[in-house]
Motif scaffolding. Structure first.
Motif, PDB file in Angstrom:
ATOM      1  N   PHE A 109       0.848  -1.205   0.000  1.00 51.14           N
ATOM      2  CA  PHE A 109       0.000   0.000   0.000  1.00 51.14           C
ATOM      3  C   PHE A 109       0.879   1.249   0.000  1.00 51.14           C
ATOM      4  O   PHE A 109       0.612   2.226   0.716  1.00 51.14           O
ATOM      5  N   THR A 110       1.901   1.204  -0.791  1.00 54.50           N
ATOM      6  CA  THR A 110       2.981   2.196  -0.718  1.00 54.50           C
ATOM      7  C   THR A 110       2.531   3.639  -0.935  1.00 54.50           C
ATOM      8  O   THR A 110       2.935   4.522  -0.163  1.00 54.50           O
ATOM      9  N   PRO A 111       1.720   3.944  -1.961  1.00 57.21           N
ATOM     10  CA  PRO A 111       1.359   5.355  -2.154  1.00 57.21           C
ATOM     11  C   PRO A 111       0.598   5.943  -0.966  1.00 57.21           C
ATOM     12  O   PRO A 111       0.813   7.102  -0.606  1.00 57.21           O
ATOM     13  N   VAL A 155       8.005   8.790  -3.705  1.00 58.31           N
ATOM     14  CA  VAL A 155       7.448   7.444  -3.593  1.00 58.31           C
ATOM     15  C   VAL A 155       5.950   7.462  -3.902  1.00 58.31           C
ATOM     16  O   VAL A 155       5.425   6.538  -4.542  1.00 58.31           O
ATOM     17  N   VAL A 156       5.249   8.493  -3.454  1.00 55.54           N
ATOM     18  CA  VAL A 156       3.826   8.617  -3.797  1.00 55.54           C
ATOM     19  C   VAL A 156       3.640   8.643  -5.308  1.00 55.54           C
ATOM     20  O   VAL A 156       2.767   7.968  -5.864  1.00 55.54           O
ATOM     21  N   LEU A 157       4.467   9.410  -5.989  1.00 56.92           N
ATOM     22  CA  LEU A 157       4.299   9.597  -7.429  1.00 56.92           C
ATOM     23  C   LEU A 157       4.787   8.410  -8.252  1.00 56.92           C
ATOM     24  O   LEU A 157       4.195   8.077  -9.277  1.00 56.92           O
ATOM     25  N   PHE A 172      -2.214  -0.773  -6.914  1.00 55.39           N
ATOM     26  CA  PHE A 172      -1.044  -0.070  -6.401  1.00 55.39           C
ATOM     27  C   PHE A 172       0.177  -0.247  -7.296  1.00 55.39           C
ATOM     28  O   PHE A 172       1.250   0.284  -6.994  1.00 55.39           O
ATOM     29  N   CYS A 173       0.019  -0.985  -8.385  1.00 56.23           N
ATOM     30  CA  CYS A 173       1.085  -1.083  -9.389  1.00 56.23           C
ATOM     31  C   CYS A 173       0.865  -0.093 -10.520  1.00 56.23           C
ATOM     32  O   CYS A 173       1.572  -0.145 -11.534  1.00 56.23           O
ATOM     33  N   ARG A 174      -0.106   0.787 -10.359  1.00 51.29           N
ATOM     34  CA  ARG A 174      -0.425   1.757 -11.406  1.00 51.29           C
ATOM     35  C   ARG A 174      -0.323   3.169 -10.832  1.00 51.29           C
ATOM     36  O   ARG A 174      -1.339   3.776 -10.482  1.00 51.29           O
TER      37      ARG A 174
END
Length: 199
Positions: A109-111, A155-157, A172-174
């Motif tokens: 869930f990185t972004p 990292v968000v972008l 979350f891969c997009r």
């Protein structure tokens, strides 16, 4: 007449010509931009550095580790800085840094996680705006907070890359889908805290 060609990536890396598209002037095949392992490695390093910083600082705030103030000391600091609900805000900040650091570390869930870290750093920069950009031996300066905010925004972008647990979750891969909403989430959360909790 020779068949036109373009560039594709074969198994094992490298490029080879494939017929079907025209060559640009000069006769060399046009090579489209492609994701590559170096980008994944770079994003992994970025995530590891960001996660290490926030896990360490979050442990300082939550547990008083590494000479940190702990929740009681951080609550007092926030109160002195003019924030209301100091104990609640201290707990939320510590949880955000620890939880966000763990999620960014594993690329999960990185972004969303990085957006939380960005919100924390926006307020940290805001608090130090009047002290100048560069840190001084006597204190002040927000260059570290500014750099961490920039890393979180990156990292968000960009997303976590392929060396991450986010590969299990197609959304979350997009980053072209998640980047703007999560960036707005981070900035919005920072503004909400600033204008509702700061006196």
């Amino acid at each position: 007449m020779a068949a036109p060609s373009t560039a594709v990536e074969p198994e094992g890396g490298g490029f080879r010509p494939e017929s079907g598209r025209s060559r640009p002037a000069g006769g060399r095949p046009r090579q489209p931009l492609r994701w590559h392992a170096g980008a994944d490695a770079g994003l992994l390093v970025l995530r590891l550095v960001l996660a290490a910083a926030f896990l360490g600082h979050g442990a300082q705030l939550m547990f008083g580790a590494f000479g940190g103030p702990g929740l009681a000391g951080f609550t007092q600091f926030l109160t002195v800085q003019g924030f209301g609900m100091g104990s609640l805000l201290a707990g939320i900040t510590a949880i955000t840094e620890l939880g966000g650091g763990i999620l960014v570390l594993f690329g999960l869930f990185t972004p969303v996680a990085a957006a939380g870290l960005l919100a924390v750093m926006i307020n940290a920069v805001w608090l130090k705006l009047g002290t100048g950009f560069f840190e001084q031996p006597t204190g002040g300066g927000f260059e570290l907070e500014f750099v961490l905010a920039g890393l979180a925004a990156a990292v968000v972008l960009a997303g976590a890359g392929r060396l991450a647990l986010d590969r299990m979750f197609p959304l979350f891969c997009r980053p072209q889908v998640t980047a703007l909403p999560c960036l707005l989430l981070g900035v919005g959360a920072a503004l909400l805290v600033r204008f509702l909790a700061h006196g």
